[in-house]
Design an enzyme around this catalytic site. Structure first.
Site, mmCIF file in Angstrom:
data_model
loop_
_atom_site.group_PDB
_atom_site.id
_atom_site.type_symbol
_atom_site.label_atom_id
_atom_site.label_comp_id
_atom_site.label_asym_id
_atom_site.label_seq_id
_atom_site.Cartn_x
_atom_site.Cartn_y
_atom_site.Cartn_z
ATOM 1 N N GLY A 193 33.952 -38.872 21.820
ATOM 2 C CA GLY A 193 35.146 -39.157 21.032
ATOM 3 C C GLY A 193 35.972 -40.314 21.546
ATOM 4 O O GLY A 193 37.145 -40.469 21.199
ATOM 5 N N GLU A 223 40.097 -36.374 15.230
ATOM 6 C CA GLU A 223 38.943 -36.058 16.065
ATOM 7 C C GLU A 223 39.358 -35.932 17.532
ATOM 8 O O GLU A 223 38.961 -34.996 18.229
ATOM 9 C CB GLU A 223 37.876 -37.147 15.919
ATOM 10 C CG GLU A 223 36.642 -36.907 16.775
ATOM 11 C CD GLU A 223 35.629 -38.039 16.701
ATOM 12 O OE1 GLU A 223 34.666 -38.014 17.487
ATOM 13 O OE2 GLU A 223 35.811 -38.950 15.858
ATOM 14 N N ARG A 224 40.168 -36.878 18.003
ATOM 15 C CA ARG A 224 40.583 -36.841 19.410
ATOM 16 C C ARG A 224 41.577 -35.717 19.668
ATOM 17 O O ARG A 224 41.543 -35.078 20.726
ATOM 18 C CB ARG A 224 41.150 -38.206 19.804
ATOM 19 C CG ARG A 224 40.067 -39.251 19.878
ATOM 20 C CD ARG A 224 40.565 -40.670 19.966
ATOM 21 N NE ARG A 224 39.421 -41.591 20.092
ATOM 22 C CZ ARG A 224 39.487 -42.898 19.961
ATOM 23 N NH1 ARG A 224 40.660 -43.471 19.688
ATOM 24 N NH2 ARG A 224 38.404 -43.642 20.094
ATOM 25 N N ILE A 235 23.991 -37.774 17.474
ATOM 26 C CA ILE A 235 24.599 -37.236 16.269
ATOM 27 C C ILE A 235 24.543 -35.714 16.285
ATOM 28 O O ILE A 235 23.459 -35.119 16.230
ATOM 29 C CB ILE A 235 23.900 -37.779 15.002
ATOM 30 C CG1 ILE A 235 23.847 -39.311 15.042
ATOM 31 C CG2 ILE A 235 24.608 -37.277 13.754
ATOM 32 C CD1 ILE A 235 25.188 -39.996 15.188
ATOM 33 N N THR A 236 25.696 -35.082 16.391
ATOM 34 C CA THR A 236 25.770 -33.618 16.353
ATOM 35 C C THR A 236 25.454 -33.135 14.947
ATOM 36 O O THR A 236 25.947 -33.676 13.965
ATOM 37 C CB THR A 236 27.170 -33.143 16.775
ATOM 38 O OG1 THR A 236 27.474 -33.670 18.063
ATOM 39 C CG2 THR A 236 27.221 -31.618 16.840
ATOM 40 N N GLY A 295 28.141 -48.047 20.972
ATOM 41 C CA GLY A 295 28.820 -46.774 21.133
ATOM 42 C C GLY A 295 30.244 -46.876 20.627
ATOM 43 O O GLY A 295 30.507 -46.784 19.429
ATOM 44 N N GLN A 300 45.756 -15.584 49.742
ATOM 45 C CA GLN A 300 46.715 -16.621 49.357
ATOM 46 C C GLN A 300 46.029 -17.863 48.788
ATOM 47 O O GLN A 300 46.503 -18.448 47.792
ATOM 48 C CB GLN A 300 47.562 -17.021 50.562
ATOM 49 C CG GLN A 300 48.678 -18.007 50.211
ATOM 50 C CD GLN A 300 49.454 -18.446 51.440
ATOM 51 O OE1 GLN A 300 48.909 -19.188 52.270
ATOM 52 N NE2 GLN A 300 50.690 -17.995 51.560
ATOM 53 N N GLU A 317 25.430 -45.805 17.572
ATOM 54 C CA GLU A 317 24.082 -46.353 17.598
ATOM 55 C C GLU A 317 23.659 -46.628 19.035
ATOM 56 O O GLU A 317 24.508 -46.719 19.934
ATOM 57 C CB GLU A 317 24.014 -47.641 16.777
ATOM 58 C CG GLU A 317 24.306 -47.442 15.308
ATOM 59 C CD GLU A 317 24.125 -48.707 14.481
ATOM 60 O OE1 GLU A 317 24.340 -48.628 13.262
ATOM 61 O OE2 GLU A 317 23.770 -49.755 15.063
ATOM 62 N N ARG A 366 37.014 -8.699 41.949
ATOM 63 C CA ARG A 366 36.041 -9.003 43.002
ATOM 64 C C ARG A 366 36.664 -8.738 44.359
ATOM 65 O O ARG A 366 37.735 -9.256 44.692
ATOM 66 C CB ARG A 366 35.619 -10.474 42.891
ATOM 67 C CG ARG A 366 34.625 -10.916 43.951
ATOM 68 C CD ARG A 366 33.240 -10.380 43.647
ATOM 69 N NE ARG A 366 32.221 -11.141 44.357
ATOM 70 C CZ ARG A 366 31.859 -10.918 45.624
ATOM 71 N NH1 ARG A 366 32.424 -9.950 46.318
ATOM 72 N NH2 ARG A 366 30.917 -11.677 46.177
#
Length: 385
Positions: free
Chosen positions: A365, A244-245, A161-162, A135, A281, A131, A270
């Site tokens: 998270g 989740e973490r 909110i994803t 958090g 190096q 919120e 490249r």
């Protein structure tokens, strides 16, 4: 035969090969467009469902694949190869944080009405905890559910909110007592309806994911949508934090591995001062440092994953993995961008996007500061001398 990284088996590596091929064919070619449009289509979920990828760890009786967390760990790592952190985040929010509470704590009716269509890609889920004024301090949330005949009326606001714009349902933490706090939080499954209003947020990275502030204005939620026990929401919050973490650590490991591979290839191709970049190096040594960092993060994360799937409660190891990998991933992306030189600062190059996407890791998270506070309380202080 290629070496298999523990704790994965040949079965998991076969899944990895299949998932990687699907992503390279169906998702990665669209990454730049989805980032530019700040949206990826909902049909991505149905495509994933068609491959069985939205229910890898869920039981077959609910439409899942009957696998385990290791199968999903493979998916999490491979989603980073889409080349769009936002797309991976939207998929991950659905699979890793919105549907697990329904699987673990939901009634059979809730699994039928929400988990099963989510596995089929027909309904998209979001998790609503954070919120504007609360958090990481989840005990301080203010969104209130007031009891009425047949259920509750919800008023309040969630943010960051994803899937907050597209979600068909939001697994929402609410106060169910006047005081709230650890013993006054419950979870409700809130359907998209009148009174649920989403406002899109615009971010530094993860452009393809929809992130929103969601306002609930006198939203009725029926009693059968109570998830778990009344006033037991804090238990639900804590139950999925470890995965989740750990999922964030796995995502960082996958992203670091992919970025190193692409940057090493760039350095080989490249030319600068009459030789490939990798012939200098300073660049070789930098690539060696980055490979070491990626491998170290993999080892720490895989150790936490082994402990998690074996049934331990590896709070310390998961917290360490989350803390280590997020900052290391951002630093690796920054170094890869440096190796690309001016090209790396251009939007046409994937590394510009990857560097921005990685910045969320030390915040989302549970921030680095929260991770250190958890570890500070877990690790025994040395005895006084």
């Amino acid at each position: 035969m290629p070496a298999i990284n523990p704790p994965f088996t040949e079965e998991h590596e076969a899944l990895r090969e299949s998932v990687r091929g699907f992503i390279e064919r169906e998702l990665a070619p669209h990454a730049q467009r989805w980032e530019d449009e700040e949206w990826f289509p909902d049909e991505v979920f149905t495509k994933l469902a068609g491959q069985g990828l939205l229910g890898l760890k869920y039981p077959t009786e609910h439409g899942g694949e009957g696998g385990d967390y290791l199968h999903e760990a493979v998916l999490i790592e491979e989603l980073t190869r889409i080349g769009s952190g936002g797309t991976a985040a939207g998929i991950g929010a659905h699979v890793n944080i919105a549907t697990p509470p329904i699987w673990r704590f939901g009634s059979e009716g809730q699994k039928r009405d929400y988990l099963e269509p989510a596995i089929r890609g027909e309904k998209i889920g979001a998790l609503g905890i954070t919120e504007p004024h609360a958090g990481s301090d989840v005990a301080a949330l203010r969104t209130r559910a007031t009891p009425v005949d047949g259920g509750w009326v919800v008023n309040g606001e969630k943010t960051y909110i994803t899937n907050g714009v597209r979600a068909h349902f939001i697994v929402t933490a609410v106060k169910t007592t006047e005081e709230g706090g650890h013993h006054g939080i419950s979870f409700l499954i809130v359907d998209r309806q009148e009174g649920v209003k989403s406002s899109a947020l615009h971010k530094l990275g993860w452009h393809a994911s929809d992130t929103a502030t969601i306002a609930f204005e006198d939203v009725f939620v029926p009693s059968e949508n109570l998830l778990g026990g009344e006033h037991e929401g804090f238990k639900l919050i804590m139950a999925n934090f470890q995965w989740e973490r750990l999922a964030m650590a796995l995502g960082a490991v996958g992203a670091m591995r992919a970025a190193w591979e692409r940057t090493a290839q760039f350095a080989r191709e490249r030319q600068a001062f009459g030789r490939p970049l990798s012939g200098h190096q300073a660049i070789r040594h930098k690539l060696a440092d980055l490979a070491t960092s990626a491998y170290t993060c993999q080892c720490v994360t895989y150790d936490a994953l082994r402990r998690f799937v074996s049934g331990e409660e590896p709070l310390r190891e998961v917290t360490m993995a989350k803390l280590l990998t997020q900052r290391a991933s951002f630093e690796l992306m920054d170094a890869c961008l440096q190796i690309h030189g001016g090209a790396g600062y251009m939007r046409e190059y994937w590394i510009e996007r990857a560097a921005r996407d990685a910045r969320l890791g030390p915040i989302g998270g549970g921030s680095d500061e929260i991770m250190r506070e958890i570890l500070g309380r877990l690790i025994e202080a040395p005895p006084a001398r």
